[in-house]
Structures are given as structure tokens and as C-alpha cells.
Write a protein that holds these residues in place. Structure first.
Motif, PDB file in Angstrom:
ATOM      1  N   ASN A 179       1.217  16.348  -1.418  1.00  0.00           N
ATOM      2  CA  ASN A 179       2.134  15.326  -1.935  1.00  0.00           C
ATOM      3  C   ASN A 179       1.717  13.922  -1.512  1.00  0.00           C
ATOM      4  O   ASN A 179       1.883  12.958  -2.256  1.00  0.00           O
ATOM      5  CB  ASN A 179       3.569  15.611  -1.487  1.00  0.00           C
ATOM      6  CG  ASN A 179       4.168  16.762  -2.285  1.00  0.00           C
ATOM      7  OD1 ASN A 179       3.463  17.503  -2.954  1.00  0.00           O
ATOM      8  ND2 ASN A 179       5.476  16.913  -2.220  1.00  0.00           N
ATOM      9  N   TYR A 180       1.162  13.804  -0.301  1.00  0.00           N
ATOM     10  CA  TYR A 180       0.668  12.496   0.128  1.00  0.00           C
ATOM     11  C   TYR A 180      -0.589  12.129  -0.645  1.00  0.00           C
ATOM     12  O   TYR A 180      -0.765  10.964  -1.031  1.00  0.00           O
ATOM     13  CB  TYR A 180       0.388  12.483   1.638  1.00  0.00           C
ATOM     14  CG  TYR A 180      -0.017  11.122   2.149  1.00  0.00           C
ATOM     15  CD1 TYR A 180       0.888  10.063   2.136  1.00  0.00           C
ATOM     16  CD2 TYR A 180      -1.303  10.873   2.618  1.00  0.00           C
ATOM     17  CE1 TYR A 180       0.528   8.802   2.589  1.00  0.00           C
ATOM     18  CE2 TYR A 180      -1.679   9.619   3.070  1.00  0.00           C
ATOM     19  CZ  TYR A 180      -0.760   8.586   3.056  1.00  0.00           C
ATOM     20  OH  TYR A 180      -1.122   7.337   3.483  1.00  0.00           O
ATOM     21  N   TYR A 181      -1.442  13.114  -0.885  1.00  0.00           N
ATOM     22  CA  TYR A 181      -2.636  12.870  -1.705  1.00  0.00           C
ATOM     23  C   TYR A 181      -2.209  12.378  -3.098  1.00  0.00           C
ATOM     24  O   TYR A 181      -2.801  11.450  -3.654  1.00  0.00           O
ATOM     25  CB  TYR A 181      -3.464  14.149  -1.837  1.00  0.00           C
ATOM     26  CG  TYR A 181      -4.634  14.013  -2.781  1.00  0.00           C
ATOM     27  CD1 TYR A 181      -5.828  13.431  -2.362  1.00  0.00           C
ATOM     28  CD2 TYR A 181      -4.537  14.447  -4.107  1.00  0.00           C
ATOM     29  CE1 TYR A 181      -6.896  13.286  -3.243  1.00  0.00           C
ATOM     30  CE2 TYR A 181      -5.601  14.301  -4.984  1.00  0.00           C
ATOM     31  CZ  TYR A 181      -6.775  13.728  -4.543  1.00  0.00           C
ATOM     32  OH  TYR A 181      -7.827  13.567  -5.412  1.00  0.00           O
ATOM     33  N   GLY A 182      -1.163  12.985  -3.636  1.00  0.00           N
ATOM     34  CA  GLY A 182      -0.659  12.561  -4.945  1.00  0.00           C
ATOM     35  C   GLY A 182      -0.203  11.117  -4.949  1.00  0.00           C
ATOM     36  O   GLY A 182      -0.428  10.378  -5.910  1.00  0.00           O
ATOM     37  N   LYS A 183       0.413  10.681  -3.841  1.00  0.00           N
ATOM     38  CA  LYS A 183       0.859   9.284  -3.739  1.00  0.00           C
ATOM     39  C   LYS A 183      -0.335   8.332  -3.649  1.00  0.00           C
ATOM     40  O   LYS A 183      -0.313   7.231  -4.206  1.00  0.00           O
ATOM     41  CB  LYS A 183       1.771   9.113  -2.519  1.00  0.00           C
ATOM     42  CG  LYS A 183       3.136   9.779  -2.711  1.00  0.00           C
ATOM     43  CD  LYS A 183       3.972   9.745  -1.445  1.00  0.00           C
ATOM     44  CE  LYS A 183       5.294  10.484  -1.654  1.00  0.00           C
ATOM     45  NZ  LYS A 183       6.094  10.567  -0.420  1.00  0.00           N
ATOM     46  N   LEU A 184      -1.400   8.768  -2.940  1.00  0.00           N
ATOM     47  CA  LEU A 184      -2.617   7.961  -2.859  1.00  0.00           C
ATOM     48  C   LEU A 184      -3.192   7.736  -4.256  1.00  0.00           C
ATOM     49  O   LEU A 184      -3.520   6.611  -4.641  1.00  0.00           O
ATOM     50  CB  LEU A 184      -3.664   8.657  -1.980  1.00  0.00           C
ATOM     51  CG  LEU A 184      -3.365   8.784  -0.482  1.00  0.00           C
ATOM     52  CD1 LEU A 184      -4.422   9.662   0.187  1.00  0.00           C
ATOM     53  CD2 LEU A 184      -3.334   7.418   0.191  1.00  0.00           C
ATOM     54  N   ILE A 185      -3.320   8.824  -5.019  1.00  0.00           N
ATOM     55  CA  ILE A 185      -3.870   8.739  -6.376  1.00  0.00           C
ATOM     56  C   ILE A 185      -2.989   7.875  -7.264  1.00  0.00           C
ATOM     57  O   ILE A 185      -3.472   7.052  -8.058  1.00  0.00           O
ATOM     58  CB  ILE A 185      -4.031  10.146  -6.993  1.00  0.00           C
ATOM     59  CG1 ILE A 185      -5.124  10.927  -6.247  1.00  0.00           C
ATOM     60  CG2 ILE A 185      -4.362  10.077  -8.482  1.00  0.00           C
ATOM     61  CD1 ILE A 185      -6.515  10.332  -6.352  1.00  0.00           C
ATOM     62  N   SER A 186      -1.673   8.009  -7.118  1.00  0.00           N
ATOM     63  CA  SER A 186      -0.737   7.226  -7.932  1.00  0.00           C
ATOM     64  C   SER A 186      -0.927   5.733  -7.707  1.00  0.00           C
ATOM     65  O   SER A 186      -0.966   4.936  -8.656  1.00  0.00           O
ATOM     66  CB  SER A 186       0.699   7.636  -7.604  1.00  0.00           C
ATOM     67  OG  SER A 186       1.628   6.840  -8.313  1.00  0.00           O
ATOM     68  N   ILE A 187      -1.074   5.317  -6.441  1.00  0.00           N
ATOM     69  CA  ILE A 187      -1.250   3.891  -6.124  1.00  0.00           C
ATOM     70  C   ILE A 187      -2.623   3.394  -6.567  1.00  0.00           C
ATOM     71  O   ILE A 187      -2.755   2.260  -7.055  1.00  0.00           O
ATOM     72  CB  ILE A 187      -1.005   3.643  -4.624  1.00  0.00           C
ATOM     73  CG1 ILE A 187       0.489   3.846  -4.307  1.00  0.00           C
ATOM     74  CG2 ILE A 187      -1.438   2.231  -4.217  1.00  0.00           C
ATOM     75  CD1 ILE A 187       0.839   3.790  -2.840  1.00  0.00           C
ATOM     76  N   ILE A 188      -3.651   4.228  -6.406  1.00  0.00           N
ATOM     77  CA  ILE A 188      -4.993   3.847  -6.886  1.00  0.00           C
ATOM     78  C   ILE A 188      -4.949   3.590  -8.389  1.00  0.00           C
ATOM     79  O   ILE A 188      -5.511   2.602  -8.887  1.00  0.00           O
ATOM     80  CB  ILE A 188      -6.025   4.938  -6.550  1.00  0.00           C
ATOM     81  CG1 ILE A 188      -6.273   4.984  -5.041  1.00  0.00           C
ATOM     82  CG2 ILE A 188      -7.341   4.692  -7.284  1.00  0.00           C
ATOM     83  CD1 ILE A 188      -7.077   6.188  -4.567  1.00  0.00           C
ATOM     84  N   LYS A 189      -4.261   4.444  -9.137  1.00  0.00           N
ATOM     85  CA  LYS A 189      -4.167   4.276 -10.600  1.00  0.00           C
ATOM     86  C   LYS A 189      -3.336   3.043 -10.952  1.00  0.00           C
ATOM     87  O   LYS A 189      -3.631   2.341 -11.924  1.00  0.00           O
ATOM     88  CB  LYS A 189      -3.581   5.536 -11.241  1.00  0.00           C
ATOM     89  CG  LYS A 189      -4.524   6.731 -11.158  1.00  0.00           C
ATOM     90  CD  LYS A 189      -3.913   8.000 -11.727  1.00  0.00           C
ATOM     91  CE  LYS A 189      -3.974   8.026 -13.230  1.00  0.00           C
ATOM     92  NZ  LYS A 189      -3.596   9.344 -13.786  1.00  0.00           N
ATOM     93  N   THR A 190      -2.302   2.768 -10.154  1.00  0.00           N
ATOM     94  CA  THR A 190      -1.502   1.555 -10.377  1.00  0.00           C
ATOM     95  C   THR A 190      -2.374   0.318 -10.213  1.00  0.00           C
ATOM     96  O   THR A 190      -2.323  -0.619 -11.025  1.00  0.00           O
ATOM     97  CB  THR A 190      -0.325   1.496  -9.378  1.00  0.00           C
ATOM     98  OG1 THR A 190       0.532   2.614  -9.601  1.00  0.00           O
ATOM     99  CG2 THR A 190       0.477   0.209  -9.549  1.00  0.00           C
ATOM    100  N   PHE A 191      -3.199   0.302  -9.161  1.00  0.00           N
ATOM    101  CA  PHE A 191      -4.111  -0.824  -8.925  1.00  0.00           C
ATOM    102  C   PHE A 191      -5.155  -0.935 -10.040  1.00  0.00           C
ATOM    103  O   PHE A 191      -5.449  -2.036 -10.518  1.00  0.00           O
ATOM    104  CB  PHE A 191      -4.807  -0.667  -7.578  1.00  0.00           C
ATOM    105  CG  PHE A 191      -6.021  -1.536  -7.425  1.00  0.00           C
ATOM    106  CD1 PHE A 191      -5.899  -2.923  -7.380  1.00  0.00           C
ATOM    107  CD2 PHE A 191      -7.292  -0.985  -7.353  1.00  0.00           C
ATOM    108  CE1 PHE A 191      -7.021  -3.741  -7.263  1.00  0.00           C
ATOM    109  CE2 PHE A 191      -8.417  -1.787  -7.232  1.00  0.00           C
ATOM    110  CZ  PHE A 191      -8.282  -3.163  -7.191  1.00  0.00           C
TER     111      PHE A 191
END
Length: 414
Positions: A179-191
Motif C-alpha cells: 500500500n505504501y508502494y502504491g502511494k509512491l507510484i501515485s505521487i510519481i504519476k501526479t508529478f
């Protein structure tokens, strides 16, 4: 993009010196920028070479010398900006040009981490402090990733190969939960979306990055547990204040940050109206029930009105102590995943009670008590339907449990 140097003959000074400006054109766009230190006599300007003719006998020798340095530096900057648009395949845009021109140095390539820093700084105007902290954490995580793996992070390298390397690093080296990995990917995609919109790159491979997310347990206080805590008189005033703060969250659904930021002016007879810290929602209204009113009444006219101020760290420690004292010690097994690896760990319930549990307690119990879902979502300002659905599923399970323990038991022999 083209440019030329233009003499401002309308701005000639008493010594006959004429200031020079550059004119940049691209399609229908025309930009004019004055070069404040560049001046020349009309007869000394070499239009073909775009330099000021100069020699040591010239009375303006030092002015001309500096003018030629500035002209040369301006040319180099303009060529770098021109190549920036060309090599990054970015359409010419006035705002991007001006932003680049005003910098001391212009890089032809856009640095990923410099852009991420800009993204964080720009977001400070619209995002809550907690979100900015998450953005900074992800930037640092990426920096540590590239330092450890030597993977070259650029806009054009955020692709499937990056995903494979990043996932391997996150799971194997950092033991990151899914779930933390998912949040990392989500923020990378937002950027990456933000930088794409600004014209910093034309890579769309990043859209294929997959966010991994597992269902996790919702920890909340059941009705009996909540009122056992609410009614208990602790010997320590520190614990009583923490109990009241936490229970107020359980009765209103407000986040810790909103309760801690609450002022007397936010309190009305039957409701609270305030600006939410996380979402910056203004004039958000939360109705008061008899229990939240009773807690506010307790501190009315005291130095703590409307409620004592308690940091989230202190509240977490104190409320766990409270729950341990009232013996909320049932076993709860949590299941998490690191990649495909399943990890289970059993805790006593009081060990898992934090400030976040108050909001979860309000939502879950409100659904169990039959509150309308739409109204509840408006009160708690849940914008993510997926996260809210977890509470609906829990409340349905609890209702099913109640049915079995009442109707099914009372009539099972008939």
C-alpha cells in the motif's frame, strides 16, 4: 524560435548612447527584453556581427567591453533556450521562455529532481502541509533509489524498466509494504502529469505504471468500547483531556488537525463551521450530537475552550494508555504484503488506537446506526469513494453480526 538585437533609438541618452534590446519571435509570438547594461553609439554597432566595435582609445571603452560581454552571454542563453525547446520536443511558449530567460544558467535538458523541487514548492500554495511532506518524502525516496541502483532518473526513463527496478528496490531493499508502494507510484504519476502539462517532457510511458493496493483492516471502536472509554474517569487529567479530544473526533468525524485548529468562533449551538486543513474546504459544516456538545460544554469558560490542544504524537501515546487501562485488549491480527510475501502480526487492540481511529469510529458507527451514506460523506468530506466503501462493507458485516446475535438466536428453535 528566432531572435535579433534592436537599437532603441527612441531612448538615446545625453551622451548619444543607445540602449539595446532583444526581440524574440516564434510564429505569432513576439517577446521584447531590454538589456539594461548594453549601450552603444549608433556608428559603433556592428549589425552583421551583433557586437559593439571597440578599442582602448574609445571614450566608452569600459562600457563597450561590458556591453559585448552581456551580448555574448545573452546569445549563449538564447541558444540554450532554443535548444531546450528543440531537443525536448516542446512547443515554444512565452511563459516557459521568460521563466528560462530570468535564470542565471539555462540547461538544455530539464533536470528531473529540480523539476520535482519546483513541483513541491508550487504545491505549497494549494496543498496541506501533510501532502507537501509526502511529496518531499517521495522525492527523497527516488533520490535514494537512484543512488543505490545507479538507475538514471530522467523524464524519458520513467518507463517499464524503471518500474521493474523501482519495485525491486522498494520490496527487496526497503521492505516497502504494497500500500505504501502504491502511494509512491501515485505521487510519481501526479508529478509526471504536472510536468507533462508544463511542457517539461513528452513521455507518456509513465501512465502505464501500476499502483498496487491491498485491502487493509479498518480499526475502529465499537459502540460498547467507545462509551466505555467516554464514561471512564481517569485519575490522570492528562489522560482525561486526551480522552475528550479523541472522543470528540469519534462523535464528529473531524481529523486531528481540524480539532486542534478549532476556535471558539467555529462553534455554534448545534453545529461547527470551519475550514478543513487537509482539503482547504471553507465553511465546512459538521452537526453536533449530544455527546460532542457535552464535551464542548465541559471546557466552556476555561483556558482550554473549546478543547485542549494536543499534538498527534502525544494524543496517540495518551489514548493508547487510556485504552489499555479500560482493558481494550482483544487480539487483532493485521495482514500486510511486501510484493507477494504475506506478513501477519497479532496486536492487542489498545496498541492500534491512534488519532486516525477516531474518524474511522465515527464513520463506521454512523453507518451501523443507519445514517444516510450521502449525508455522512458530506459531513466527513470523503472524496474517495473507494476508501469510503471500506466503511460500508464493515458496517454491513456488523449489521449481519447483530442480526445473527438477535433475531437468529431468539427464533432459531421455532
Amino acid at each position: 524560435m528566432n531572435y535579433l538585437f534592436e537599437l532603441r533609438k527612441d531612448k538615446i541618452n545625453k551622451n548619444g548612447l543607445i540602449p539595446i534590446r532583444i526581440v524574440i519571435t516564434s510564429g505569432k509570438i513576439k517577446i521584447r527584453k531590454n538589456l539594461s547594461n548594453v549601450k552603444t553609439l549608433l556608428e559603433d554597432w556592428d549589425e552583421k556581427s551583433e557586437v559593439v566595435r571597440n578599442n582602448k582609445k574609445n571614450p566608452f571603452y569600459e562600457i563597450y567591453q561590458q556591453s559585448n560581454i552581456d551580448v555574448q552571454q545573452t546569445k549563449e542563453k538564447l541558444e540554450n533556450i532554443k535548444n531546450f525547446f528543440k531537443f525536448n520536443n516542446i512547443p515554444f511558449a512565452e511563459d516557459i521562455f521568460l521563466e528560462k530567460f530570468d535564470k542565471e544558467e539555462v540547461s538544455v535538458a530539464i533536470d528531473f529532481f529540480e523539476a520535482f523541487t519546483e513541483f513541491v514548492n508550487v504545491s505549497k500554495h494549494t496543498k496541506a502541509l501533510g501532502t507537501i511532506t509526502k511529496y518531499t518524502t517521495v522525492k527523497n525516496f527516488l533520490s535514494q533509489f537512484t543512488e543505490f541502483t545507479r538507475y538514471p532518473i530522467r523524464f524519458d526513463t520513467i518507463n517499464q524498466r524503471f518500474e521493474e527496478k523501482f519495485m525491486d528496490y522498494a520490496y527487496e531493499e526497503r521492505k516497502t509494504l504494497n500500500n505504501y508502494y502504491g502511494k509512491l507510484i501515485s505521487i510519481i504519476k501526479t508529478f509526471m502529469n504536472w510536468s507533462f502539462d508544463r511542457g517539461y517532457h513528452n513521455n507518456i510511458e509513465f501512465k502505464k505504471l501500476k499502483r498496487i493496493e491491498n485491502e487493509i483492516e479498518v480499526i475502529f471502536l465499537e459502540k460498547e468500547e467507545l462509551f466505555k472509554l467516554y464514561k471512564h474517569d481517569f485519575e490522570n487529567e492528562r489522560l482525561n483531556k486526551s480522552r475528550d479530544f479523541f472522543c470528540f473526533g469519534c462523535f464528529t468525524g473531524l481529523r486531528h488537525s481540524d480539532i486542534n485548529n478549532m476556535d471558539k468562533a467555529n462553534i455554534y449551538d448545534d453545529f461547527i463551521q470551519l475550514t478543513l486543513i487537509k482539503t482547504k474546504t471553507i465553511n465546512h459544516r459538521v452537526e453536533l450530537n449530544i455527546f460532542s456538545k457535552a464535551i464542548l460544554e465541559k471546557y466552556k469558560g476555561t483556558i482550554y475552550e473549546p478543547l485542549p490542544k494536543i499534538s498527534s504524537q502525544k494524543l496517540n501515546k495518551n489514548i493508547q494508555d487510556c485504552c489499555k487501562i479500560i482493558k481494550l485488549d482483544s487480539d487483532i491480527t493485521l495482514t500486510r504484503h511486501i510484493g507477494s510475501k504475506r506478513i501477519t502480526k497479532t496486536h492487542k487492540k489498545h496498541e492500534l488506537i491512534t488519532s486516525h481511529v477516531a474518524r474511522k469510529t465515527f464513520v463506521t458507527n454512523s453507518l451501523i446506526f443507519g445514517m444516510n451514506e450521502r449525508i455522512l460523506r458530506e459531513m466527513t468530506h470523503h472524496t474517495d469513494e473507494k476508501s469510503f466503501k471500506r466503511y460500508v462493507d464493515i458496517s454491513n458485516f456488523q449489521k449481519n453480526k447483530e442480526m445473527k446475535s438477535t433475531w437468529n438466536i431468539n427464533f432459531e428453535t421455532e
